[in-house]
Enzyme design. Structure first.
Site, PDB file in Angstrom:
ATOM      1  N   CYS A  91     -15.413   0.319 -22.043  1.00  0.00           N
ATOM      2  CA  CYS A  91     -17.011  -0.203 -21.752  1.00  0.00           C
ATOM      3  C   CYS A  91     -17.500  -1.688 -21.878  1.00  0.00           C
ATOM      4  O   CYS A  91     -18.341  -2.066 -21.407  1.00  0.00           O
ATOM      5  CB  CYS A  91     -17.962   0.868 -22.041  1.00  0.00           C
ATOM      6  N   CYS A  96     -24.626   1.181 -15.576  1.00  0.00           N
ATOM      7  CA  CYS A  96     -23.808   2.331 -15.439  1.00  0.00           C
ATOM      8  C   CYS A  96     -24.484   3.810 -15.951  1.00  0.00           C
ATOM      9  O   CYS A  96     -25.097   3.866 -16.881  1.00  0.00           O
ATOM     10  CB  CYS A  96     -22.560   2.353 -16.394  1.00  0.00           C
ATOM     11  N   GLU A 148       0.828  -1.252  -0.019  1.00  0.00           N
ATOM     12  CA  GLU A 148       0.052  -0.106  -0.028  1.00  0.00           C
ATOM     13  C   GLU A 148       0.877   1.220  -0.097  1.00  0.00           C
ATOM     14  O   GLU A 148       0.583   2.262  -0.578  1.00  0.00           O
ATOM     15  CB  GLU A 148      -1.003  -0.050   1.220  1.00  0.00           C
ATOM     16  N   ASP A 199     -10.185   4.648  -3.103  1.00  0.00           N
ATOM     17  CA  ASP A 199      -8.725   5.136  -3.798  1.00  0.00           C
ATOM     18  C   ASP A 199      -9.119   5.812  -5.357  1.00  0.00           C
ATOM     19  O   ASP A 199     -10.377   5.787  -5.391  1.00  0.00           O
ATOM     20  CB  ASP A 199      -7.748   3.953  -4.057  1.00  0.00           C
ATOM     21  N   CYS A 254     -17.148  -4.151 -19.550  1.00  0.00           N
ATOM     22  CA  CYS A 254     -17.519  -3.936 -18.190  1.00  0.00           C
ATOM     23  C   CYS A 254     -18.850  -5.047 -17.728  1.00  0.00           C
ATOM     24  O   CYS A 254     -19.699  -5.069 -18.485  1.00  0.00           O
ATOM     25  CB  CYS A 254     -18.026  -2.394 -18.080  1.00  0.00           C
ATOM     26  N   CYS A 259     -12.585   0.318 -16.423  1.00  0.00           N
ATOM     27  CA  CYS A 259     -13.079   1.454 -16.261  1.00  0.00           C
ATOM     28  C   CYS A 259     -11.985   2.778 -16.032  1.00  0.00           C
ATOM     29  O   CYS A 259     -11.781   3.277 -15.230  1.00  0.00           O
ATOM     30  CB  CYS A 259     -13.972   1.786 -15.206  1.00  0.00           C
ATOM     31  N   TYR A 289      -6.813   6.396   3.753  1.00  0.00           N
ATOM     32  CA  TYR A 289      -7.005   5.470   2.791  1.00  0.00           C
ATOM     33  C   TYR A 289      -6.070   4.019   3.072  1.00  0.00           C
ATOM     34  O   TYR A 289      -6.633   2.900   3.202  1.00  0.00           O
ATOM     35  CB  TYR A 289      -6.464   5.794   1.386  1.00  0.00           C
TER      36      TYR A 289
END
Length: 312
Positions: free
Chosen positions: A200, A209, A37, A138, A203, A193, A120
């Site tokens: 798309c 969406c 992280e 994030d 997706c 995305c 975060y």
């Protein structure tokens, strides 16, 4: 919008599409997740993977890193950029040893209290290392939420309270399901995305969406990328390259004047390449001095009677 449908579809998609990343494997450790992280902040996975692997081999526990000089953390941070993260990670490892007996804490509040850990990172480590239900937000998650639920091309330039509330509302109640949701949305943002060229047609929630349903309206602002060429950051990076590849202090005058012969010890080729890169920038003397003094002020380097070196 039926959140249960979104949860189910993204979970199924993640089964097939997820990247095999070492900090996601069953063999992962909380320490490995924490290191990942820190490294993944503003840095793509492809650059992090080799450095993370080397770090985990060199320092498999917080105690191992805490026992090493902070300069070693900077040396082996390599070219990940934003090297203050390395110092903060070293400080976090030290705090884990001193305050938690060498065991990475599992609660959000305890993680948040570690040096260099923000909201975060605390949420991400609690979720991905310990399976806790936390709202992880994030850049990728913000973008997916903005399009999928908000109908906007991009999230706000900075995180808003409304975005955090929306993320919390979308989070499944079950701990395991919440972790799965967080990581699958994050992966969707990274692989499908994306910011500039979303795919798309790939997706799994295309028909849900809000952005697509609205006709894919253009962003309301143009994201500003951070400049690099000619900046103090570039000069600082070139100086850090030299310091990482030398074992002895570098006389200050060598930062300003191209050396004819190097007798600095360590991997000489790396130092030589570093000097070539630094002086190829043709930075004016005042910028070289400003960049060098900035490194000293930030604790990324220290000056001795013999020259500039990484901190020990």
């Amino acid at each position: 919008m039926d959140a249960a449908v979104l949860h189910s579809r993204l979970s199924d998609w993640f089964d097939d599409a997820a990247r095999d990343l070492p900090w996601r494997r069953p063999s992962r450790t909380p320490w490995g997740v924490l290191v990942s992280e820190f490294m993944l902040q503003q840095t793509p996975v492809s650059r992090v993977l080799p450095v993370w692997t080397e770090w985990m081999e060199r320092w498999p526990s917080p105690a191992d890193l805490a026992a090493a000089p902070s300069g070693d953390a900077l040396r082996y941070w390599g070219r990940l950029g934003y090297p203050r993260r390395a110092l903060r990670l070293h400080a976090a490892a030290t705090a884990v040893v001193v305050e938690h007996g060498g065991v990475v804490p599992s609660s959000y509040d305890e993680l948040l209290a570690l040096p260099g850990v923000g909201t975060y990172t605390a949420a991400a480590v609690a979720a991905f290392a310990f399976g806790r239900r936390e709202t992880v937000v994030d850049t990728n998650i913000r973008r997916v939420h903005a399009r999928l639920v908000g109908g906007a091309a991009l999230p706000a330039p900075t995180l808003t309270a409304a975005e955090t509330r929306r993320a919390a509302a979308l989070l499944p109640d079950d701990d395991a399901d919440s972790v799965r949701w967080n990581v699958s949305v994050m992966e969707l943002g990274a692989l499908v995305c994306t910011a500039r060229t979303p795919d798309c047609e790939r997706c799994p929630v295309l028909d849900r969406c809000a952005w697509v349903a609205a006709g894919k309206p253009a962003p309301t602002y143009v994201p500003k990328g951070q400049a690099w060429a000619g900046t103090d950051r570039q000069v600082r990076g070139a100086i850090m390259h030299i310091l990482r590849h030398t074992e002895h202090p570098v006389p200050r005058q060598l930062i300003h004047h191209r050396p004819v012969d190097l007798h600095l010890g360590g991997p000489a080729h790396g130092a030589s390449v570093g000097f070539e890169k630094l002086h190829a920038l043709n930075a004016p003397p005042e910028q070289l001095e400003r960049a060098l003094n900035g490194l000293l002020t930030d604790g990324l380097a220290e000056e001795t009677a013999h020259g500039i070196r990484l901190p020990v």
